[in-house]
Write a protein that holds these residues in place. Sequence first.
Motif, short mmCIF file in Angstrom:
data_model
loop_
_atom_site.label_atom_id
_atom_site.label_comp_id
_atom_site.label_asym_id
_atom_site.label_seq_id
_atom_site.Cartn_x
_atom_site.Cartn_y
_atom_site.Cartn_z
N ALA A 1 -4.39 -9.24 8.89
CA ALA A 1 -3.74 -10.47 9.14
C ALA A 1 -2.15 -10.30 8.98
N ARG A 2 -1.65 -9.57 8.44
CA ARG A 2 -0.31 -9.41 8.02
C ARG A 2 0.45 -8.17 8.96
N MET A 3 -0.72 -7.65 9.79
CA MET A 3 -0.15 -6.34 10.22
C MET A 3 0.23 -6.23 11.48
N GLY B 1 3.42 6.39 6.76
CA GLY B 1 4.74 7.30 6.39
C GLY B 1 5.95 6.42 6.24
N LYS B 2 5.78 4.98 6.24
CA LYS B 2 6.97 4.12 6.21
C LYS B 2 7.80 4.51 4.83
N SER B 3 7.37 4.52 3.80
CA SER B 3 8.14 4.74 2.46
C SER B 3 9.16 5.94 2.73
N MET C 1 -5.81 -3.67 -6.18
CA MET C 1 -5.89 -5.19 -6.48
C MET C 1 -4.68 -5.81 -5.60
N VAL C 2 -3.53 -5.00 -5.14
CA VAL C 2 -2.44 -5.65 -4.46
C VAL C 2 -2.69 -6.57 -3.54
N PRO C 3 -3.81 -6.11 -2.48
CA PRO C 3 -4.12 -7.02 -1.48
C PRO C 3 -4.48 -8.51 -2.08
N VAL C 4 -5.42 -8.47 -3.02
CA VAL C 4 -5.78 -9.59 -3.44
C VAL C 4 -4.72 -10.68 -3.90
N VAL C 5 -3.70 -10.21 -4.50
CA VAL C 5 -2.43 -10.77 -5.08
C VAL C 5 -1.87 -11.20 -3.77
N ALA C 6 -1.42 -10.23 -2.75
CA ALA C 6 -0.58 -10.50 -1.55
C ALA C 6 -1.09 -11.28 -0.64
N ARG C 7 -2.39 -11.48 -0.71
CA ARG C 7 -2.84 -12.59 0.37
C ARG C 7 -2.51 -14.04 0.03
N ILE D 1 14.69 -2.19 5.92
CA ILE D 1 13.24 -2.94 4.81
C ILE D 1 11.92 -2.44 5.51
N GLU D 2 11.08 -2.10 4.59
CA GLU D 2 9.81 -1.53 4.98
C GLU D 2 8.81 -2.80 4.32
N GLY D 3 7.63 -2.84 5.07
CA GLY D 3 6.73 -3.60 4.79
C GLY D 3 5.57 -3.95 5.55
N ASP E 1 5.16 -7.57 7.14
CA ASP E 1 5.37 -8.73 7.95
C ASP E 1 7.09 -8.90 8.26
N ILE E 2 7.56 -7.69 8.02
CA ILE E 2 9.16 -7.96 7.84
C ILE E 2 9.80 -8.31 9.28
N GLY E 3 9.38 -7.35 10.35
CA GLY E 3 9.84 -7.82 11.87
C GLY E 3 9.34 -8.97 12.16
N SER F 1 13.02 1.49 -3.24
CA SER F 1 11.69 2.18 -3.95
C SER F 1 10.76 2.49 -2.81
N SER F 2 9.60 2.92 -3.43
CA SER F 2 8.17 3.42 -3.00
C SER F 2 8.43 4.64 -2.03
N ASP G 1 11.83 -1.84 -0.41
CA ASP G 1 10.59 -1.71 -0.26
C ASP G 1 9.83 -2.81 -0.90
N THR G 2 9.30 -3.64 0.32
CA THR G 2 8.80 -4.95 -0.10
C THR G 2 7.63 -4.86 -0.72
N GLY G 3 6.61 -3.58 -0.46
CA GLY G 3 5.23 -3.31 -1.08
C GLY G 3 5.58 -3.20 -2.46
N ALA G 4 6.42 -2.70 -3.02
CA ALA G 4 6.67 -2.42 -4.44
C ALA G 4 6.75 -3.84 -5.13
N MET G 5 7.57 -4.79 -4.27
CA MET G 5 7.58 -6.29 -5.23
C MET G 5 6.15 -6.73 -5.14
O1 DC Z 1 3.31 -0.44 1.35
P1 DC Z 1 2.43 -0.68 0.00
O2 DC Z 1 0.95 0.11 0.24
O3 DC Z 1 3.45 -0.26 -1.15
O4 DC Z 1 2.14 -2.30 0.03
C1 DC Z 1 1.25 -2.89 -1.08
C2 DC Z 1 0.65 -4.10 -0.58
O5 DC Z 1 1.45 -5.14 -0.46
C3 DC Z 1 -0.36 -3.63 0.47
O6 DC Z 1 -1.59 -3.97 0.41
C4 DC Z 1 0.48 -4.88 1.48
C5 DC Z 1 1.12 -5.74 0.68
N1 DC Z 1 2.48 -5.78 1.43
C6 DC Z 1 2.41 -7.32 2.18
O7 DC Z 1 1.54 -7.83 2.39
N2 DC Z 1 3.47 -7.48 2.90
C7 DC Z 1 4.51 -6.84 2.67
N3 DC Z 1 5.76 -7.15 3.22
C8 DC Z 1 4.52 -5.47 1.89
C9 DC Z 1 3.47 -4.94 1.28
#
Ligand code: DC
Length: 231
Positions: A175-177, A12-14, A91-97, A120-122, A124-126, A230-231, A30-34
């Motif tokens: 790992a980022r959560m 429910g973050k967004s 595919m976004v987790p593949v790129v984000a890693r 700021i939502e994401g 790894d923000i905090g 966004s998001s 919205d950092t996920g949108a990036m």
């Molecule tokens: O919150 P979201 O579903 O829009 O995020 C998309 C993807 O980006 C999700 O797989 C995790 C990644 N992400 C991340 O690694 N770090 C962040 N700060 C935000 C999103």
Amino acid sequence: MIVTIDGPAGAGKSTVASRLAERLGFRYLDTGAMYRALTWLAMQEALPLGDGDKLGALARVNQVELDESGRVSIAGTDVTAAIRQSRIDRMVPVVARHPEVREVMRERQRELAELGDAVIEGRDIGTVVCPDADVKVYLVADRTVREHRRQAERPDIGADALATDLRARDDSDRARMQPAEDAEVIDTSDLDVVNVVDRLEALVRSRFPRSGTRTRVDRSVPTDAGQSPSS
Ligand code: DC
């Protein structure tokens, strides 16, 4: 003041983050949108998603733009709707890693945070992007609740495929959560959006009684600095 909202997909973050930002008169980032926009561009250009160097370079030369109305663009294209497709979800987790990608994104996110007053939502923000944030929140929810929420956003996807995708994304994001040690963890499984936003607003105001107003209308980040929501 910086408020960070982290947590897994479907927690429910967004919705909560954008509404909280509105109530406080803060920017919403919205950092996920990036990460999603970069994934869209990499797929558009048929780049190998396993190549961190190429993706990091792509991120460096193509800054994601987030405007105050929530529209997302990259490389001159409005990708607001395109980044919510299930092919991007997958595919976004593949790129984000890739560390090369995260380095560029985090730099940019810190620059935006330095402009002040933002929610700021994401993921790894905090913990990593803004470890000194004033208020940190980590939202969680049961997986079945998260699946139902995602299904409402992605009615075109079958329930089984969606559950499989969400599980894969949780595994990949894990790992980022991790919640920051000083984050307030809130389980949203049985709460509606207004309830969660009320709680968060109360939390912010209890710690910083004079924070924010409901009257500020311009939530945009100045254009010379790039972006916002966004998001
Ligand atoms: O919150 P979201 O579903 O829009 O995020 C998309 C993807 O980006 C999700 O797989 C995790 C990644 N992400 C991340 O690694 N770090 C962040 N700060 C935000 C999103």
